[in-house]
Write an enzyme that holds these catalytic residues in place. Structure first.
Site, short mmCIF file in Angstrom:
data_model
loop_
_atom_site.label_atom_id
_atom_site.label_comp_id
_atom_site.label_asym_id
_atom_site.label_seq_id
_atom_site.Cartn_x
_atom_site.Cartn_y
_atom_site.Cartn_z
N SER A 162 0.83 -1.20 0.00
CA SER A 162 0.00 0.00 0.00
C SER A 162 0.87 1.26 0.00
O SER A 162 1.66 1.47 -0.93
CB SER A 162 -0.96 -0.05 1.19
OG SER A 162 -1.95 0.95 1.09
N ASP A 257 -10.27 -2.88 -5.39
CA ASP A 257 -9.39 -1.92 -4.72
C ASP A 257 -9.30 -0.67 -5.57
O ASP A 257 -9.00 -0.76 -6.77
CB ASP A 257 -8.00 -2.55 -4.56
CG ASP A 257 -7.00 -1.68 -3.81
OD1 ASP A 257 -7.35 -0.54 -3.46
OD2 ASP A 257 -5.88 -2.15 -3.58
N HIS A 287 -8.45 -4.25 -0.94
CA HIS A 287 -7.17 -3.68 -0.52
C HIS A 287 -6.80 -4.22 0.86
O HIS A 287 -7.65 -4.41 1.73
CB HIS A 287 -7.30 -2.16 -0.46
CG HIS A 287 -6.03 -1.47 -0.15
ND1 HIS A 287 -5.09 -1.18 -1.10
CD2 HIS A 287 -5.52 -0.99 1.03
CE1 HIS A 287 -4.07 -0.56 -0.55
NE2 HIS A 287 -4.30 -0.43 0.76
#
Length: 320
Positions: A162, A257, A287
């Site tokens: 991320s 996501d 995600h």
């Protein structure tokens, strides 16, 4: 597209109540002070330390003083091991070494490497480029000190998820541009690569569970308070003018996501520049799936893929 699992939908409903989009700066700063310790519940939820791994605490250079690091080494390993620098996610605003113990220690054990996890400075107190510069300074320091942990700084990889995936990609650009440590491999797990937030998936998955477009806008405002910085390549690596000379990559993305296309578009940019890339889309996943290995069915497979991909480019130590 594959349907979201019921457990994913339920977790998304629960976590919606804790969305960063609804948090004030004061609340965010207060939550950053909360320590998440290991206990049976959190270790079941997020995965605790992998067995068979030794853990040491340490520090490394940051851009403005020392930052904490945590070093993981498989107990049964002999000789000099490759070095992996791990950078945690959390929207450049959250995330701790404890929360990421499970992922970092599993990489150490299953990729047979020394892993150094970085605790870089967080926004909003330390906005961009503090996190990126901390990670670069630590990368250079750790690579130069690899022998302290019986690791090989010449067999070096960066891994991040991320926001950490964003920082890992930025490190490869910084290291190339500044003639820094030679990075042999990069693994970017559902990374953010374009902070203009202009991808198609940002709209298609605007209301996805675990991370929404509103969340990303809030994280961006905390990390990048000045709009003119959105397109800087050390904030948005996808927008770099040149991606040549960067290390081979594994890029994992989640189907549901908002950042899905960030990873896919970055893979295309790297390939267009002649960089070898393996891209995997985990269908039906949201995600952050790696953070909940007991809840999300693809997490064990994704972590196994990551560890397997790390082993080949880092390889054994060269014969003397």
């Amino acid at each position: 597209m594959a349907k979201l699992d019921l457990r994913v939908r339920l977790l998304g409903k629960v976590l919606k109540n804790f969305s960063v989009a609804n948090k004030s700066r004061k609340r965010i700063l207060a939550e950053q002070k909360i320590t998440i310790s290991h206990n049976p519940l959190t270790d079941w939820w997020m995965s605790g330390l992998a067995p068979g791994v030794d853990v040491r605490e340490g520090t490394a250079d940051g851009a403005d003083g020392r930052i904490p690091v945590r070093i993981y080494r498989p107990q049964e390993a002999a000789g000099t091991l490759p070095l992996v620098v791990f950078i945690h996610g959390g929207g450049w605003t959250f995330g701790t070494l404890n929360v990421y113990d499970g992922i970092a220690s599993t990489i150490a054990r299953d990729a047979n490497a020394v892993v150094v996890s970085l605790a870089y400075r967080l926004a909003p107190t330390h906005p961009w480029p503090a996190a990126a510069e901390d990670c670069y300074a630590a990368l250079a320091d750790v690579a130069g000190r690899a022998a302290e942990w019986n690791a090989d700084g010449a067999r070096l990889a960066v891994v991040g998820d991320s926001a950490g995936g964003n920082l890992a990609a930025v490190l490869t650009l910084m290291s190339r541009d500044r003639s820094g440590p030679a990075i042999a491999f990069q693994a970017l797990l559902y990374p953010s690569t374009d902070l203009t937030l202009g991808s198609a998936s940002m709209e298609e998955e605007a209301h996805a569970p675990l991370l929404t477009k509103r969340d990303m806008e809030r994280y961006r405002s905390l990390y990048l308070p000045h709009k003119e910085d959105y397109a800087h390549p050390y904030a948005s690596p996808l927008l770099a003018l040149d991606h040549s000379g960067l290390p081979p990559a594994l890029i994992q993305v989640a189907e549901h996501d908002p950042l899905r296309d960030d990873g896919l578009n970055y893979a295309r940019a790297l390939r267009a520049a002649g960089v070898p890339v393996r891209i995997t889309t985990y269908v039906g996943m949201p995600h952050g799936y790696l953070g909940f290995p007991r809840l999300f069915r693809s997490a064990p497979q994704a972590l196994a893929e990551l560890c397997a991909e790390l082993q080949s480019p880092l390889g054994p130590a060269p014969a003397l």
